[in-house]
Design a protein around this motif. Sequence first.
Motif, PDB file in Angstrom:
ATOM      1  N   PRO A  70       0.804  -1.232   0.000  1.00 33.39           N
ATOM      2  CA  PRO A  70       0.000   0.000   0.000  1.00 33.39           C
ATOM      3  C   PRO A  70       0.839   1.284   0.000  1.00 33.39           C
ATOM      4  CG  PRO A  70      -0.106  -1.089   2.138  1.00 33.39           C
ATOM      5  CD  PRO A  70       0.603  -2.021   1.207  1.00 33.39           C
ATOM      6  N   TYR A  71       2.093   1.216   0.421  1.00 37.12           N
ATOM      7  CA  TYR A  71       2.948   2.398   0.467  1.00 37.12           C
ATOM      8  C   TYR A  71       3.996   2.412  -0.639  1.00 37.12           C
ATOM      9  CZ  TYR A  71       0.673   2.750   4.934  1.00 37.12           C
ATOM     10  OH  TYR A  71      -0.280   2.821   5.919  1.00 37.12           O
ATOM     11  N   ASP A 104      20.033   2.051  -8.322  1.00 35.62           N
ATOM     12  CA  ASP A 104      19.131   2.578  -9.352  1.00 35.62           C
ATOM     13  C   ASP A 104      17.717   2.049  -9.162  1.00 35.62           C
ATOM     14  OD1 ASP A 104      21.265   3.908 -10.525  1.00 35.62           O
ATOM     15  OD2 ASP A 104      21.538   2.433 -12.128  1.00 35.62           O
ATOM     16  N   LEU A 105      17.583   0.740  -8.930  1.00 36.74           N
ATOM     17  CA  LEU A 105      16.266   0.127  -8.736  1.00 36.74           C
ATOM     18  C   LEU A 105      15.537   0.726  -7.534  1.00 36.74           C
ATOM     19  CD1 LEU A 105      16.911  -3.684  -9.276  1.00 36.74           C
ATOM     20  CD2 LEU A 105      15.410  -2.234 -10.639  1.00 36.74           C
ATOM     21  N   THR A 106      16.266   0.907  -6.453  1.00 37.34           N
ATOM     22  CA  THR A 106      15.622   1.335  -5.210  1.00 37.34           C
ATOM     23  C   THR A 106      15.390   2.844  -5.138  1.00 37.34           C
ATOM     24  OG1 THR A 106      17.745   1.413  -4.036  1.00 37.34           O
ATOM     25  CG2 THR A 106      16.489  -0.660  -3.939  1.00 37.34           C
ATOM     26  N   ARG A 107      15.913   3.589  -6.093  1.00 38.02           N
ATOM     27  CA  ARG A 107      15.662   5.035  -6.160  1.00 38.02           C
ATOM     28  C   ARG A 107      14.495   5.381  -7.073  1.00 38.02           C
ATOM     29  NH1 ARG A 107      19.750   8.647  -4.371  1.00 38.02           N
ATOM     30  NH2 ARG A 107      21.522   7.532  -3.535  1.00 38.02           N
ATOM     31  N   GLU A 108      13.938   4.364  -7.733  1.00 34.80           N
ATOM     32  CA  GLU A 108      12.811   4.614  -8.626  1.00 34.80           C
ATOM     33  C   GLU A 108      11.599   5.100  -7.836  1.00 34.80           C
ATOM     34  OE1 GLU A 108      12.145   1.019 -10.834  1.00 34.80           O
ATOM     35  OE2 GLU A 108      14.007   1.245 -11.967  1.00 34.80           O
ATOM     36  N   ALA A 109      10.742   5.823  -8.514  1.00 30.67           N
ATOM     37  CA  ALA A 109       9.512   6.310  -7.884  1.00 30.67           C
ATOM     38  C   ALA A 109       8.679   5.125  -7.402  1.00 30.67           C
ATOM     39  CB  ALA A 109       8.716   7.140  -8.879  1.00 30.67           C
ATOM     40  N   GLY A 110       8.055   5.303  -6.255  1.00 29.41           N
ATOM     41  CA  GLY A 110       7.167   4.273  -5.739  1.00 29.41           C
ATOM     42  C   GLY A 110       7.841   3.220  -4.879  1.00 29.41           C
ATOM     43  N   VAL A 111       9.113   3.384  -4.570  1.00 29.30           N
ATOM     44  CA  VAL A 111       9.798   2.427  -3.692  1.00 29.30           C
ATOM     45  C   VAL A 111       9.648   2.901  -2.251  1.00 29.30           C
ATOM     46  CG1 VAL A 111      12.019   1.410  -3.046  1.00 29.30           C
ATOM     47  CG2 VAL A 111      11.414   1.673  -5.458  1.00 29.30           C
ATOM     48  N   ALA A 112       9.075   2.041  -1.420  1.00 31.66           N
ATOM     49  CA  ALA A 112       8.823   2.394  -0.022  1.00 31.66           C
ATOM     50  C   ALA A 112       9.987   2.026   0.883  1.00 31.66           C
ATOM     51  CB  ALA A 112       7.554   1.700   0.470  1.00 31.66           C
ATOM     52  N   ALA A 113      10.661   0.910   0.586  1.00 32.92           N
ATOM     53  CA  ALA A 113      11.749   0.446   1.454  1.00 32.92           C
ATOM     54  C   ALA A 113      12.651  -0.502   0.678  1.00 32.92           C
ATOM     55  CB  ALA A 113      11.185  -0.278   2.678  1.00 32.92           C
ATOM     56  N   ALA A 114      13.888  -0.586   1.125  1.00 32.94           N
ATOM     57  CA  ALA A 114      14.852  -1.493   0.503  1.00 32.94           C
ATOM     58  C   ALA A 114      15.809  -1.989   1.582  1.00 32.94           C
ATOM     59  CB  ALA A 114      15.624  -0.792  -0.603  1.00 32.94           C
ATOM     60  N   THR A 115      16.003  -3.294   1.609  1.00 35.22           N
ATOM     61  CA  THR A 115      16.849  -3.909   2.635  1.00 35.22           C
ATOM     62  C   THR A 115      17.756  -4.957   2.013  1.00 35.22           C
ATOM     63  OG1 THR A 115      15.086  -3.631   4.262  1.00 35.22           O
ATOM     64  CG2 THR A 115      16.818  -5.213   4.801  1.00 35.22           C
ATOM     65  N   VAL A 116      18.994  -4.983   2.475  1.00 36.23           N
ATOM     66  CA  VAL A 116      19.921  -6.053   2.100  1.00 36.23           C
ATOM     67  C   VAL A 116      20.402  -6.703   3.382  1.00 36.23           C
ATOM     68  CG1 VAL A 116      22.137  -6.647   1.039  1.00 36.23           C
ATOM     69  CG2 VAL A 116      20.677  -4.894  -0.003  1.00 36.23           C
ATOM     70  N   VAL A 117      20.127  -7.992   3.520  1.00 34.85           N
ATOM     71  CA  VAL A 117      20.663  -8.774   4.630  1.00 34.85           C
ATOM     72  C   VAL A 117      21.904  -9.455   4.075  1.00 34.85           C
ATOM     73  CG1 VAL A 117      20.228 -10.611   6.287  1.00 34.85           C
ATOM     74  CG2 VAL A 117      18.358  -9.109   5.582  1.00 34.85           C
ATOM     75  N   THR A 118      23.070  -8.933   4.432  1.00 39.18           N
ATOM     76  CA  THR A 118      24.301  -9.370   3.784  1.00 39.18           C
ATOM     77  C   THR A 118      24.707 -10.780   4.198  1.00 39.18           C
ATOM     78  OG1 THR A 118      25.651  -8.327   5.489  1.00 39.18           O
ATOM     79  CG2 THR A 118      25.170  -7.033   3.514  1.00 39.18           C
ATOM     80  N   ASN A 119      25.432 -11.380   3.291  1.00 41.82           N
ATOM     81  CA  ASN A 119      25.988 -12.704   3.475  1.00 41.82           C
ATOM     82  C   ASN A 119      27.088 -12.626   4.547  1.00 41.82           C
ATOM     83  OD1 ASN A 119      27.647 -15.041   3.100  1.00 41.82           O
ATOM     84  ND2 ASN A 119      26.856 -15.244   1.028  1.00 41.82           N
ATOM     85  N   PRO A 120      27.052 -13.505   5.552  1.00 38.11           N
ATOM     86  CA  PRO A 120      28.075 -13.438   6.606  1.00 38.11           C
ATOM     87  C   PRO A 120      29.454 -13.893   6.135  1.00 38.11           C
ATOM     88  CG  PRO A 120      26.658 -15.331   6.939  1.00 38.11           C
ATOM     89  CD  PRO A 120      26.065 -14.549   5.809  1.00 38.11           C
ATOM     90  N   PHE A 121      29.532 -14.459   4.948  1.00 38.15           N
ATOM     91  CA  PHE A 121      30.815 -14.923   4.419  1.00 38.15           C
ATOM     92  C   PHE A 121      31.374 -13.951   3.424  1.00 38.15           C
ATOM     93  CE2 PHE A 121      28.359 -18.732   5.551  1.00 38.15           C
ATOM     94  CZ  PHE A 121      29.154 -19.159   6.581  1.00 38.15           C
TER      95      PHE A 121
END
Length: 121
Positions: A70-71, A104-121
Amino acid sequence: MTTVAIASLDESLETAYDEYLHTSDGGLLYYSLAYRRFLCDLLNCRAEYLVATSGSRVVGLLPLMALDGPYGTVWNSLPFFGSYGGILADDAQTAGQLARRYDDLTREAGVAAATVVTNPF
């Protein structure tokens, strides 16, 4: 300097993707195509896996999932605590190119949030 192209994973790249994943030091089951299918079925989300190639060889990858809410669109690499994602790459240049495409993808209009859970290795 080697030319690296960034593309979305499609059927033509799946075999090379799997080979790269299985030979990568940081390769975890969370990057697998089977896990991608599981997440898409469970969450009804879309997969946008980025693949870096040099010639016909995969040299990096970044698994991404997106879900429209919705956001706006929420981007994750990858969803769920302990479901590690993040960039796997042969070198810093390739990792940087994947990171810029993600940016670039996460700066597009309509993006509410972006998260990266990084690889521990």
